[in-house]
Design a protein around this motif. Structure first.
Motif, mmCIF file in Angstrom:
data_model
loop_
_atom_site.group_PDB
_atom_site.id
_atom_site.type_symbol
_atom_site.label_atom_id
_atom_site.label_comp_id
_atom_site.label_asym_id
_atom_site.label_seq_id
_atom_site.Cartn_x
_atom_site.Cartn_y
_atom_site.Cartn_z
ATOM 1 N N GLN A 53 0.853 -1.258 0.030
ATOM 2 C CA GLN A 53 0.405 -0.468 0.169
ATOM 3 C C GLN A 53 0.709 1.311 -0.220
ATOM 4 O O GLN A 53 0.369 1.662 -0.441
ATOM 5 N N VAL A 54 1.925 1.262 0.705
ATOM 6 C CA VAL A 54 2.949 2.324 0.685
ATOM 7 C C VAL A 54 3.769 2.946 -0.370
ATOM 8 O O VAL A 54 3.903 3.497 -0.898
ATOM 9 N N PHE A 55 4.578 1.587 -0.032
ATOM 10 C CA PHE A 55 5.794 1.682 -0.604
ATOM 11 C C PHE A 55 5.812 1.030 -2.316
ATOM 12 O O PHE A 55 5.895 1.195 -3.215
ATOM 13 N N ILE A 95 12.306 -4.288 -1.304
ATOM 14 C CA ILE A 95 12.537 -4.070 -0.039
ATOM 15 C C ILE A 95 13.747 -4.677 0.439
ATOM 16 O O ILE A 95 14.044 -3.419 1.435
ATOM 17 N N ILE A 96 13.880 -5.447 0.014
ATOM 18 C CA ILE A 96 15.146 -6.188 0.707
ATOM 19 C C ILE A 96 16.340 -4.899 0.089
ATOM 20 O O ILE A 96 17.346 -4.802 0.890
ATOM 21 N N ASP A 97 16.583 -4.804 -1.193
ATOM 22 C CA ASP A 97 17.596 -3.442 -1.934
ATOM 23 C C ASP A 97 17.724 -2.631 -1.012
ATOM 24 O O ASP A 97 18.598 -1.766 -0.073
ATOM 25 N N LEU A 103 13.307 -13.000 8.370
ATOM 26 C CA LEU A 103 14.567 -13.515 8.752
ATOM 27 C C LEU A 103 15.451 -13.591 7.661
ATOM 28 O O LEU A 103 16.633 -13.353 7.398
ATOM 29 N N ASP A 104 15.136 -13.241 6.053
ATOM 30 C CA ASP A 104 16.008 -13.073 5.059
ATOM 31 C C ASP A 104 16.511 -11.859 4.894
ATOM 32 O O ASP A 104 17.745 -11.784 4.799
ATOM 33 N N ILE A 105 15.264 -11.079 5.593
ATOM 34 C CA ILE A 105 16.038 -9.684 5.343
ATOM 35 C C ILE A 105 17.122 -9.562 6.109
ATOM 36 O O ILE A 105 17.969 -8.423 6.085
#
Length: 567
Positions: A138-140, A147-149, A187-189
Motif C-alpha cells: 500500500q505504501v511503497f 524492500i531487501i535492496d 529472517l531473510d532481510i
C-alpha cells in the motif's frame, strides 16, 4: 458488534513450531534496557520537549540507570540535531552509557546522522525500513527484493559513513512492522543485512524485532521471536532486541514472553509513553522482575520523584491505576482487602519474615518510595472496620478493641457516605476524638477516692445539670467499684464490661489510652475511650464516655417513643 467480518488476522506464525519458551517459568536476569523516551516518546507528545527539557530528561534517565538511551532522530529537526551535538560537545554522556540514534535507509539522512555523531564515544546507529505486507503493497508498492535492496543499501551506507566519521559505532537493524511481515521474509532481510555488517564477538550487531503495531496474542509474538533467534545468521554475535507497542494492551506481556523466547534487549519508555497507545512500560517490566526476586538493574527506589519529573517534562500524567507507579495501586478501600492487609502487616511484624507475602500487595510499597501511612489503606464508604482501625493505629497509636473497631467503623463509613468523599486520617482521628474520647455530657466525672478492705470501696464525684453528686460503690477492682457506684446512683443498668488499656505510642508517650465497652439491656454495646497521663484516670474517663453515650442513646429512644405515643 457489527462488521467484525471486515477484520482479519494480519500476522504470520513461524513455518515451524517454536515453543521452547513455554518451558521457562520466569525471566531470571535483566535484559539490556534501552530507553526510547527521547525519540519515540518525545515525538508522541502534543508539545515535544525543547532542548533544555530534553537535557533534563536525559539526566533523569541516567539517574534511573539506563546504559543505552535513544536520543532522537538527528536528521529530523534542528532541535534533535542540536540536542545530540550538545550531549557530545559538552561531554554530558557518561563513559558507561551508549547513546542511540535512528535513521531511515536514505543517504542524505544517513550522512546528516553521522555528522551529528561526530566525536561520539559510543553510539548505536539504528537503521530501519518497513517490511510488512501492508506497507509493501500500500505504501511503497515494492516487491520483496526491492524492500531487501533498501535495507542492504542502507547497511552498506552505514559502514561507509562510520568508517569516515570520528567515533565508536555499533549497528542496529529493525524490519519495521515486523509483526505484519512473513516471518521467513523477516529472517531473510535480517540475514542479508548481517552479511553486509559481518558481526564478530568484539563487534556485535543488534537485530531489533519491533511490534510496531501489536497484532497478535503475546504467545504468537514469542513464537516469532524464538524462530528468529533460532535461525538468525551469526547468532552468537547478534544481540536480539524487542520493541513492543501496546495497541492490544499486551505490550508488557509481549516483552516478557519475547525475553523468554530469546530476546536479550528491550526498548521501551517510562510509564509506556509513545505513539498511539504507547510503547512497552519499562517501569512495569522492571518491577515485575523485582517482584520475582530478580534485580532489574534499574533504580525505581523513589518512584514519586521520578513521576514528578516525568509529568513536568512530558506534560503527561501517570494514571492512578498505572501498575506500581499509580497513586492508588497500593491502596485498599474495600473492607475485606483492608482487613487482610492490616492482618498481614501485623503478622509480618510479629513473625519477622524474610520474604514479602502480605495479601493484596505484590511488593512492599516502601521499596519504591511509597509510604504506608495514607498509601496502603484509605477510607471511604466501602471501607471496613479493619482498615479504619489500622489507620488509627498506624497514624496515631490508637489500638481499638475488636468490638470497638466495628462500632467506630460503621460510624466512619456513614460519615463518608453522607459526605460522598474519602476521609483523610486526620478526619478519621477527629471523628474518633469527638465521638468517643473523654465525653463529659450529660454526666461529668470530677474525682474519685478508693479504700481497700478485701474489696474496693469508692467515692465518685460527678456533675449533672450543674449540680455535684457523690456516688458510693463496692467492687472487685477499682473500675468495677466506680461502675457499681454510678449504676446505683443513676439507676441505670448494663453488663459485660469490656476493658483494654495501653500507652499512647505515637505523640505524647506519657499518656495512657483506655477503652471501655458496656452492654445495655437492649443488647447494644456502647464504647468509650479515655486519654490521660494517669492510667486509672484514663480508665474512668473511658467508662464515663461509654455511659454518656448509652444515656444519650436511651434518652433519644425515650423521646422518640414518647413522640410516637403522642401521635
Amino acid at each position: 458488534m457489527k462488521y467484525s467480518e471486515k477484520y482479519t488476522r494480519g500476522y504470520f506464525m513461524p513455518p515451524v513450531q517454536s515453543l521452547k519458551w513455554t518451558e521457562k517459568e520466569y525471566i531470571k536476569e535483566a535484559p539490556t534496557w534501552c530507553s526510547v523516551d527521547l525519540r519515540d516518546g518525545n515525538q508522541a507528545l502534543i508539545v515535544p520537549m525543547n532542548l533544555e527539557e530534553k537535557l533534563e530528561y536525559f539526566q533523569l534517565l541516567l539517574q534511573v540507570g539506563f546504559k543505552e538511551i535513544e536520543v532522537g532522530f538527528p536528521a529530523a529537526s534542528e532541535t534533535e540535531y542540536a540536542f545530540l551535538r550538545t550531549l557530545i560537545e559538552e561531554n554530558l554522556i557518561p563513559d558507561d552509557v551508549t547513546i542511540q540514534v535512528l535513521t531511515q535507509s536514505r543517504e542524505h539522512i544517513i550522512k546528516k546522522t553521522f555528522e551529528a555523531l561526530q566525536g561520539a564515544n559510543k553510539a548505536v546507529v539504528h537503521l530501519y525500513n518497513s517490511t510488512s505486507v501492508a506497507q509493501r503493497e500500500q505504501v511503497f508498492r515494492k516487491s520483496k527484493e526491492e524492500i531487501i535492496d533498501i535495507a542492504v543499501t542502507g547497511a552498506k551506507m552505514l559502514k561507509k559513513y562510520a568508517a569516515e566519521t570520528e567515533g565508536n559505532f555499533q549497528f542496529q537493524y529493525s524490519p519495521e512492522s515486523f509483526t505484519g511481515t512473513e516471518v521467513e521474509f523477516s529472517l531473510d532481510i535480517c540475514n542479508r543485512v548481517l552479511d553486509i555488517w559481518q558481526p564478530t564477538a568484539d563487534n556485535k550487531v543488534i537485530i531489533n524485532l519491533p511490534a510496531t503495531v501489536s497484532m497478535s496474542m503475546p504467545h504468537v509474538y514469542a513464537s516469532q521471536i524464538e524462530y528468529m533467534s533460532d535461525h538468525l545468521s551469526y547468532r552468537d554475535h547478534v544481540i536480539l532486541s524487542v520493541h513492543p507497542h501496546n495497541d492490544r494492551g499486551t505490550g508488557v506481556a509481549d516483552a516478557e514472553l519475547g525475553m523468554l523466547a530469546g530476546a536479550q534487549r528491550v526498548e521501551g519508555t517510562l510509564f509506556g509513553n509513545g505513539e498511539r497507545t504507547g510503547n512497552v512500560d519499562i517501569v512495569t517490566l522492571a518491577l515485575n522482575m523485582f517482584s520475582h526476586g530478580v534485580d532489574p538493574k534499574l533504580h525505581f527506589e523513589e518512584i514519586p520523584s521520578i513521576i514528578s519529573k516525568y509529568e513536568k517534562l512530558t506534560r503527561m500524567r501517570v494514571h492512578e491505576r498505572q501498575p506500581y507507579a499509580g497513586e492508588l495501586v497500593f491502596t485498599a478501600f474495600s473492607g475485606s482487602h483492608q482487613d487482610a492487609i492490616a492482618k498481614g502487616m501485623k503478622w509480618r511484624e510479629e513473625e519477622e519474615r524474610q520474604h514479602w507475602t502480605v495479601p493484596y500487595l505484590l511488593i512492599d510499597p516502601m521499596d519504591i518510595g511509597r509510604e504506608y501511612e495514607g498509601d496502603i489503606i484509605r477510607i471511604n464508604s466501602q471501607s471496613g472496620k479493619g482498615g479504619i482501625g489500622y489507620i488509627l493505629q498506624q497514624s496515631y497509636g490508637i489500638d481499638l478493641p475488636i468490638g470497638m473497631r466495628e462500632s467506630f467503623g460503621y460510624h466512619v463509613k456513614s460519615v463518608s457516605d453522607h459526605k460522598h468523599k474519602e476521609l483523610m486520617p486526620d478526619e478519621i482521628y477527629d471523628i474518633f476524638i469527638g465521638e468517643y474520647v473523654n465525653i463529659h455530657t450529660p454526666i461529668e466525672f470530677i474525682r474519685f477516692k478508693h479504700t481497700q478492705n478485701g474489696h474496693y470501696e469508692t467515692s465518685v464525684s460527678i456533675r449533672m445539670n450543674n449540680e455535684e453528686h457523690e456516688c458510693m460503690g463496692i467492687g472487685n477492682g477499682r473500675l468495677d467499684a466506680i461502675s457499681n457506684a454510678v449504676q446505683a446512683k443513676l439507676g441505670i443498668d448494663y453488663t459485660d464490661l469490656v476493658y483494654k488499656e495501653h500507652a499512647l505510642e505515637i505523640g505524647s508517650k506519657s499518656k495512657a489510652v483506655s477503652y471501655v465497652g458496656i452492654r445495655a439491656n437492649n443488647g447494644i454495646v456502647f464504647w468509650g475511650c479515655g486519654i490521660d497521663t494517669d492510667i486509672m484516670t484514663s480508665s474512668v474517663k473511658a467508662l464515663f464516655s461509654a455511659i454518656n453515650k448509652m444515656v444519650v442513646s436511651l434518652q433519644l429512644l425515650i423521646k422518640k417513643e414518647y413522640s410516637h405515643s403522642i401521635k
